[in-house]
Design a protein around this motif. Structure first.
Motif, short mmCIF file in Angstrom:
data_model
loop_
_atom_site.label_atom_id
_atom_site.label_comp_id
_atom_site.label_asym_id
_atom_site.label_seq_id
_atom_site.Cartn_x
_atom_site.Cartn_y
_atom_site.Cartn_z
N ILE A 8 -50.33 4.69 26.87
CA ILE A 8 -50.21 6.13 26.70
C ILE A 8 -50.11 6.77 28.08
CG2 ILE A 8 -51.28 8.19 25.71
CD1 ILE A 8 -52.88 6.18 23.91
N VAL A 9 -49.02 7.45 28.33
CA VAL A 9 -48.81 8.14 29.60
C VAL A 9 -49.17 9.61 29.37
CG1 VAL A 9 -47.17 8.73 31.41
CG2 VAL A 9 -46.95 6.55 30.20
N VAL A 10 -50.12 10.10 30.17
CA VAL A 10 -50.59 11.47 30.00
C VAL A 10 -50.41 12.27 31.28
CG1 VAL A 10 -52.26 10.89 28.21
CG2 VAL A 10 -52.98 10.87 30.57
N LEU A 11 -50.27 13.56 31.11
CA LEU A 11 -50.19 14.50 32.22
C LEU A 11 -51.46 15.33 32.20
CD1 LEU A 11 -48.50 15.81 34.48
CD2 LEU A 11 -47.60 17.36 32.75
N ILE A 12 -52.20 15.30 33.31
CA ILE A 12 -53.47 16.01 33.42
C ILE A 12 -53.27 17.20 34.34
CG2 ILE A 12 -55.89 15.83 34.09
CD1 ILE A 12 -55.54 12.76 33.73
N THR A 13 -53.49 18.40 33.82
CA THR A 13 -53.33 19.60 34.64
C THR A 13 -54.66 20.35 34.71
OG1 THR A 13 -52.56 20.81 32.70
CG2 THR A 13 -50.89 19.88 34.14
N GLU A 14 -54.95 20.86 35.89
CA GLU A 14 -56.14 21.68 36.07
C GLU A 14 -55.80 23.11 35.69
OE1 GLU A 14 -59.05 21.14 39.35
OE2 GLU A 14 -57.44 19.90 40.16
N ASN A 15 -56.69 23.74 34.96
CA ASN A 15 -56.45 25.11 34.51
C ASN A 15 -56.78 26.14 35.59
OD1 ASN A 15 -55.78 24.03 32.02
ND2 ASN A 15 -57.85 24.26 31.24
N ASP A 16 -57.63 25.79 36.55
CA ASP A 16 -58.13 26.76 37.52
C ASP A 16 -57.28 26.88 38.78
OD1 ASP A 16 -60.16 27.03 35.72
OD2 ASP A 16 -61.53 25.72 36.81
N THR A 17 -56.54 25.84 39.13
CA THR A 17 -55.86 25.84 40.43
C THR A 17 -54.35 25.88 40.27
OG1 THR A 17 -55.79 23.43 40.49
CG2 THR A 17 -57.72 24.49 41.46
N ASN A 18 -53.65 25.93 41.40
CA ASN A 18 -52.20 25.95 41.35
C ASN A 18 -51.66 24.53 41.15
OD1 ASN A 18 -51.05 24.62 43.66
ND2 ASN A 18 -51.47 26.38 44.95
N ALA A 19 -50.40 24.43 40.79
CA ALA A 19 -49.81 23.16 40.36
C ALA A 19 -49.55 22.18 41.50
CB ALA A 19 -48.50 23.43 39.62
N THR A 20 -49.50 22.64 42.74
CA THR A 20 -49.18 21.73 43.83
C THR A 20 -50.41 21.06 44.43
OG1 THR A 20 -49.26 23.55 45.41
CG2 THR A 20 -47.11 23.00 44.45
N LYS A 21 -51.60 21.45 44.04
CA LYS A 21 -52.82 20.87 44.58
C LYS A 21 -53.04 19.47 43.99
CE LYS A 21 -57.67 21.82 45.28
NZ LYS A 21 -58.79 22.69 44.97
N LYS A 22 -53.57 18.56 44.82
CA LYS A 22 -53.85 17.21 44.35
C LYS A 22 -55.01 17.20 43.38
CE LYS A 22 -52.31 14.59 48.35
NZ LYS A 22 -52.71 13.62 49.36
N LEU A 23 -54.93 16.29 42.42
CA LEU A 23 -56.01 16.09 41.46
C LEU A 23 -56.74 14.81 41.82
CD1 LEU A 23 -57.36 16.89 38.72
CD2 LEU A 23 -55.73 15.36 37.65
#
Length: 150
Positions: A9-24
């Motif tokens: 299963i390939v998933v995309l994890i996005t943080e809700n609080d920060t901008n999209a270019t920041k590393k997770l």
């Protein structure tokens, strides 16, 4: 001897609080523990025992925020049903979206390479120096550490 089929299963994890270019900064073990805890809460001991046999979180890319989860065929339905319900990891508010379910890790890696190639072209539009573009490409296309695990 019985052949056990797996699902990747390939998933995309996005943080809700920060901008999209920041590393997770996320470790695979943290993701797998969160999934196991959620399966335990929703399906109890049966669900946890069903997924535990071949369950691992194999890969997490900090830039593209992609992760690969390996689980047996059949119990993979438990995992896919709980992934959207996980809303926080390491005290960060996140959203997990399933972008691909594959039968082989090779097909999953092919999908990831195509996906990361698309992401590269999105990110490179903002960069002006060739050195930055080259460094970004190397970091996005770095899946060699996973290939040695497999």
């Amino acid at each position: 001897m019985v052949r056990h089929k797996n699902r990747y299963i390939v998933v995309l994890i996005t943080e809700n609080d920060t901008n999209a270019t920041k590393k997770l900064h996320l470790k695979p073990i943290t993701l797998s523990n969160a999934i196991k805890d959620t399966v335990q809460q929703l399906y109890g001991d049966f669900g946890l025992a069903a997924i535990k046999a071949a369950f691992t979180a194999k890969y997490c890319n900090e830039l593209t925020k992609i992760a690969i989860i390996k689980v047996r065929h059949g119990p993979h339905r438990f995992v896919t049903s709980v992934l959207p319900l996980i809303t926080s990891l390491e005290n960060k508010s996140i959203t997990i979206n399933i972008i691909h379910i594959g039968a082989t890790i090779k097909q999953s890696f092919k999908f990831i390479l195509e996906y990361q190639e698309r992401k590269y072209y999105e990110f490179v539009a903002n960069l002006k120096r060739d050195e930055d573009k080259k460094a970004l490409r190397e970091s996005l296309m770095d899946i060699d550490d996973v290939l040695t695990i497999v």
